[in-house]
Write a protein that holds these residues in place. Structure first.
Motif, mmCIF file in Angstrom:
data_model
loop_
_atom_site.group_PDB
_atom_site.id
_atom_site.type_symbol
_atom_site.label_atom_id
_atom_site.label_comp_id
_atom_site.label_asym_id
_atom_site.label_seq_id
_atom_site.Cartn_x
_atom_site.Cartn_y
_atom_site.Cartn_z
ATOM 1 N N ALA A 191 7.537 0.781 12.269
ATOM 2 C CA ALA A 191 8.098 0.665 10.910
ATOM 3 C C ALA A 191 7.774 1.916 10.094
ATOM 4 O O ALA A 191 8.626 2.428 9.354
ATOM 5 N N THR A 192 6.547 2.425 10.257
ATOM 6 C CA THR A 192 6.167 3.635 9.521
ATOM 7 C C THR A 192 7.029 4.809 9.964
ATOM 8 O O THR A 192 7.463 5.613 9.140
ATOM 9 N N LEU A 193 7.308 4.875 11.273
ATOM 10 C CA LEU A 193 8.173 5.952 11.764
ATOM 11 C C LEU A 193 9.576 5.848 11.161
ATOM 12 O O LEU A 193 10.196 6.860 10.826
ATOM 13 N N CYS A 194 10.048 4.591 11.026
ATOM 14 C CA CYS A 194 11.349 4.402 10.356
ATOM 15 C C CYS A 194 11.296 4.994 8.947
ATOM 16 O O CYS A 194 12.231 5.652 8.492
ATOM 17 N N GLY A 195 10.175 4.753 8.264
ATOM 18 C CA GLY A 195 10.000 5.302 6.927
ATOM 19 C C GLY A 195 9.979 6.822 6.948
ATOM 20 O O GLY A 195 10.567 7.478 6.080
#
Lengths: 362, 507
Positions: free
Chosen positions: A134-138
């Motif tokens: 999810a952080t990578l998506c961010g």
């Protein structure tokens, strides 16, 4: 005496927290008079139950999202993809608990069904990996916005649309039921108060420390108010924006886990649907300016999330059908927009000066 | 010949103050029918304020405006247009996605039976109007698909047709035009003059003043210097009028300056060799030393700011090298420069300097904090100490350090930006127009501060439109013209030579 009182009153009403707190209080006061036993709380086998507790449980995902969204909006942007990121996180978690759904051959696929202990990957990984993804998506969003110079609304729209598709791909478009009890504890467990509330409060505390005990908060506000001046002052404004979107993705990942765990199902089609709008609304109620950014208040956003959830819970316990609650949300939107509009503020201030001519004279 | 006895517009005794700035002081300005009247002056001279008052965007504190001999009060830009005063701005403010014809005649569209728009008529009419100005184009295409020059013509045509202008104000119309386009614009201006329209022409290109205008009005520091028949003033004289002179100002500052020049270090602090950026500034070489103030003189748009931006890393050069402390610079960003010990107080204070909604304290510590990074936060108590120190040192007038900077006057905002960089303790301080638009007292404060910083061993680059200011504070003077460094003076400098270098010719 009276002038110092009015000055203190002025300071209070100028505070960013004033309007959201007043709104929350007004709704709660209305509930007190209109709904029988709204504030009743009972203790059953070590758990607290009641409307107030419901508000806290159901409000926590929005609160978690709103924390991340606050930073993004403070930089002058917006993140429409948090709902989709929630879906991605929950799909990843579901697959890591039960990979048979994606066709992985295990010796005995049946062992996961109705087994409250087993997971395929270790439990810590089931929690950490989705949050990292999810952080990578961010990071992706932040990269498009800061280095790609794409309008935040357009940049995050990409993942808003594509993200849900990715989430469905991960689980082969199957709704995965989660049997693992430990995982389900995140969204359903209790330590007197619901566990998800501890998650929200813990995240809030971390976010507060991260922004206010480092220089990040100030730099985010500076970039939001005037990115060009910030650049001239030697701030790496692109890195600040990238950080804000990455953190927002991180929060969305946590919110995704909380919601999947709460309903014990990973449903890529519906998890986090429209939650980006709730998160944005919570931030706006909290007094951080959408579009222009700048000064932000994490506490304001948290209260904003509670205002939203309290409205919904109150409506439901008042007997309003669930389908009509969305309409009530619209009323909240209108009220917020009016309250924060500059014209209305000036009008109220004018009323104030007319009624207190002595105070303005000095 | 212009009839200057019977002006069509007459502004008398115009006075206007903004918080902290006396923008216009008792200015008279008049334009006659059938003349092209140039309005010149450096940044902060009051040109734009005067025009804003004439077009109703601002109201004067004092003074009267008369139009055709009648005293009028102009309430808004729309009201000004109704009275026949139209403005064409540097940035054309029409709608680029509407067609040329729509832009021209919107609000005046010919209709059929008063209901639907007669498109055929609209397009033919628009085409005719533009033809009169010597532009023959397809008016059904969106305005945005044409060059700035054509868009400008459309704006002029609209001013003439829709508001039947008697007075046409052209605000820096040539700054984004090619030579041919400029020539065409001038022929249109001359045609309008022949038609009896009064044209006010604002520019900072002096060649153009001489090429096209009949009379010229010079403003400096919010005051009227005078109105002259263009043919009667020499180019050199005009520049001198615009920049102001060193009259009896050989005060203690000069002695101070001579004294401090002994402290200039011999080793180079920063060395630029053939540093340049195409379309911005021609390659230049410049060496800066600790303890020295280098003044950058030149007219607006001569490349002063572009030079500063290259040194500070706002722009990346495409030729040449920059060496600081013997090491070649590769990281051209403000953040990198800040780490090297370079500071820049930018020219455009509002857009590039202040962070309006932050407090004075936060604005002051910002560069220092950016340098320290995300995780070494300056404690709140220390922030107040730093802020209070500089508020006292620079006598910034603010009720508290917690006041939002947007509530301060321009001069005090400038001091806060200065404080921001002083707190970061730079070795090279670049000041781009640090005294623009601020009051005389503060100006003197800043000039003195620059000299005392040099004495402490800092290197300063001082950019200013006011020549006497540059002369007074600088040990060495670099002259810029047409995006290039053209001359360098040190030691005892002759003002005349500098003015000539700025002007570029001896005429």
């Amino acid at each position: 005496m009276s002038s110092s009182f009015s000055r203190r009153l002025g300071k209070l009403t100028d505070s960013m927290l004033f309007l959201p707190t007043m709104a929350l209080l007004l709704i709660l006061i209305a509930d007190f008079f209109l709904i029988h036993d709204f504030f009743a709380i009972s203790l059953k086998s070590g758990h607290l139950y009641g409307n107030v507790i419901d508000i806290l449980v159901h409000g926590s995902p929005t609160m978690i999202l709103a924390i991340g969204m606050t930073l993004v909006i403070a930089t002058g942007g917006v993140d429409l993809s948090v709902g989709a990121i929630m879906a991605i996180a929950s799909s990843v978690a579901a697959v890591m608990i039960n990979p048979t759904i994606v066709g992985m051959n295990l010796t005995d696929p049946k062992i996961f069904i109705n087994n409250p202990q087993l997971t395929w990957a270790p439990l810590w990984a089931v929690i950490v990996v989705p949050i990292v993804i999810a952080t990578l998506c961010g990071v992706w969003n932040g990269f498009l916005v800061s280095y790609g110079r794409i309008q935040p609304m357009v940049a995050t729209l990409v993942l808003m649309i594509a993200g849900r598709g990715i989430a469905q791909l991960i689980t082969n478009n199957i709704q995965v039921v989660i049997f693992n009890d430990t995982y389900a504890f995140i969204g359903n467990g209790f330590f007197i108060l619901p566990f998800s509330l501890y998650v929200a409060v813990g995240l809030f505390g971390c976010a507060w420390l991260l922004t206010r005990r480092t220089s990040i908060g100030l730099l985010v506000e500076s970039v939001g108010i005037n990115a060009k001046s910030s650049f001239y002052a030697g701030i790496n404004e692109k890195r600040i924006k990238l950080f804000a979107y990455a953190f927002c993705g991180f929060c969305a990942g946590i919110a995704g886990l909380v919601v999947t765990s709460n309903i014990r199902t990973s449903d890529a089609n519906n998890i986090g649907m429209y939650t980006e709008l709730d998160a944005i609304l919570a931030v706006v109620i909290g007094g951080t300016l959408l579009g222009t950014g700048g000064r932000f208040s994490l506490m304001g956003s948290a209260i904003g999330a509670l205002v939203l959830q309290t409205t919904i819970t109150s409506m439901l316990s008042f007997g309003v059908p669930a389908s009509a609650v969305i309409a009530v949300k619209a009323v909240v939107v209108i009220a917020v927009v009016l309250l924060y509009a500059e014209q209305v503020k000036t009008f109220v201030r004018k009323l104030g000066t007319f009624s207190m001519p002595k105070e303005t004279a000095q | 010949m212009p009839d200057s006895e019977n002006p069509i517009v007459e502004m008398k005794g115009i006075d206007k103050s903004f918080p902290g700035v006396h923008a216009l002081q008792n200015v008279d300005f008049s334009v006659a029918k059938g003349e092209i009247h140039a309005l010149v002056g450096e940044n902060g001279a009051g040109k734009s304020t005067l025009i804003k008052i004439l077009t109703g965007a601002d109201r004067a504190d004092k003074g009267i405006i008369s139009l055709d001999g009648h005293v009028v009060s102009i309430r808004s830009p729309l009201h000004a247009q109704e009275q026949g005063i139209s403005t064409v701005y540097q940035e054309v403010n029409l709608c680029p996605n509407l067609t040329v014809a729509e832009n021209l005649l919107i609000g005046r569209q010919p209709s059929r039976l008063g209901i639907s728009i007669d498109w055929k008529k609209l397009n033919t009419r628009a085409r005719e109007y533009l033809k009169e100005l010597g532009v023959d184009i397809d008016v059904t295409k969106p305005l945005g698909s044409y060059s700035v020059a054509v868009q400008q013509m459309a704006a002029i045509a609209r001013a003439l047709v829709v508001s039947s202008a008697k007075v046409l104000i052209l605000d820096e119309p040539t700054s984004s035009l090619t030579a041919n386009e400029t020539a065409h614009l001038f022929s249109v201006m001359k045609k309008l003059r022949a038609d009896g329209i009064a044209v006010v022409f604002i520019t900072h290109f002096l060649d153009q003043v001489y090429e096209v205008s009949d009379r010229v009005t010079v403003l400096r520091n919010g005051s009227l210097v005078g109105t002259y028949a263009t043919a009667s003033v020499s180019r050199l004289e005009l520049i001198r009028l615009m920049l102001g002179r060193t009259i009896a100002d050989l005060d203690d500052m000069t002695a101070h300056k001579m004294e401090s020049s002994q402290h200039i270090s011999k080793d180079a602090l920063l060395e630029a060799t053939d540093l340049g950026l195409s379309n911005s500034i021609d390659p230049f070489s410049l060496t800066l030393h600790a303890g020295e103030v280098v003044g950058l003189a030149g007219l607006l748009g001569s490349g002063r700011t572009e030079l500063a931006n290259l040194l500070f890393g706002v722009d990346k050069p495409d030729t040449g090298t920059l060496v600081m402390d013997g090491k070649q610079v590769t990281d051209f960003t403000p953040a990198g420069s800040s780490n090297r010990g370079i500071a820049l107080c930018p020219e455009d204070r509002k857009a590039e300097g202040i962070i309006a909604d932050l407090t004075v304290r936060e604005n002051i510590i910002l560069a220092m904090q950016a340098h320290l990074g995300w995780f070494r936060r300056i404690g709140t108590k220390e922030q107040y100490e730093i802020a209070d120190k500089y508020i006292r040192l620079l006598s910034i007038s603010t009720p508290t350090a917690d006041q939002q900077i947007k509530n301060l006057s321009g001069g005090n905002q400038q001091k806060v930006i200065l404080a921001r960089w002083l707190a970061a303790n730079p070795r090279l301080l670049i000041l781009d127009e640090p005294t623009r638009g601020i009051d005389v007292g503060t100006k003197a404060d800043i000039q003195k501060l620059v000299l005392s910083l040099a004495e402490e061993g800092k290197s300063c680059v001082f950019i200013s439109s006011e020549l006497d200011e540059v002369l007074r504070t600088s040990h060495r003077i670099v002259v810029m013209r047409d995006q290039a460094k053209v001359a360098e003076f040190s030691g005892q400098v002759d003002e005349k030579e500098i003015v000539q270098a700025i002007a570029g010719s001896a005429s």
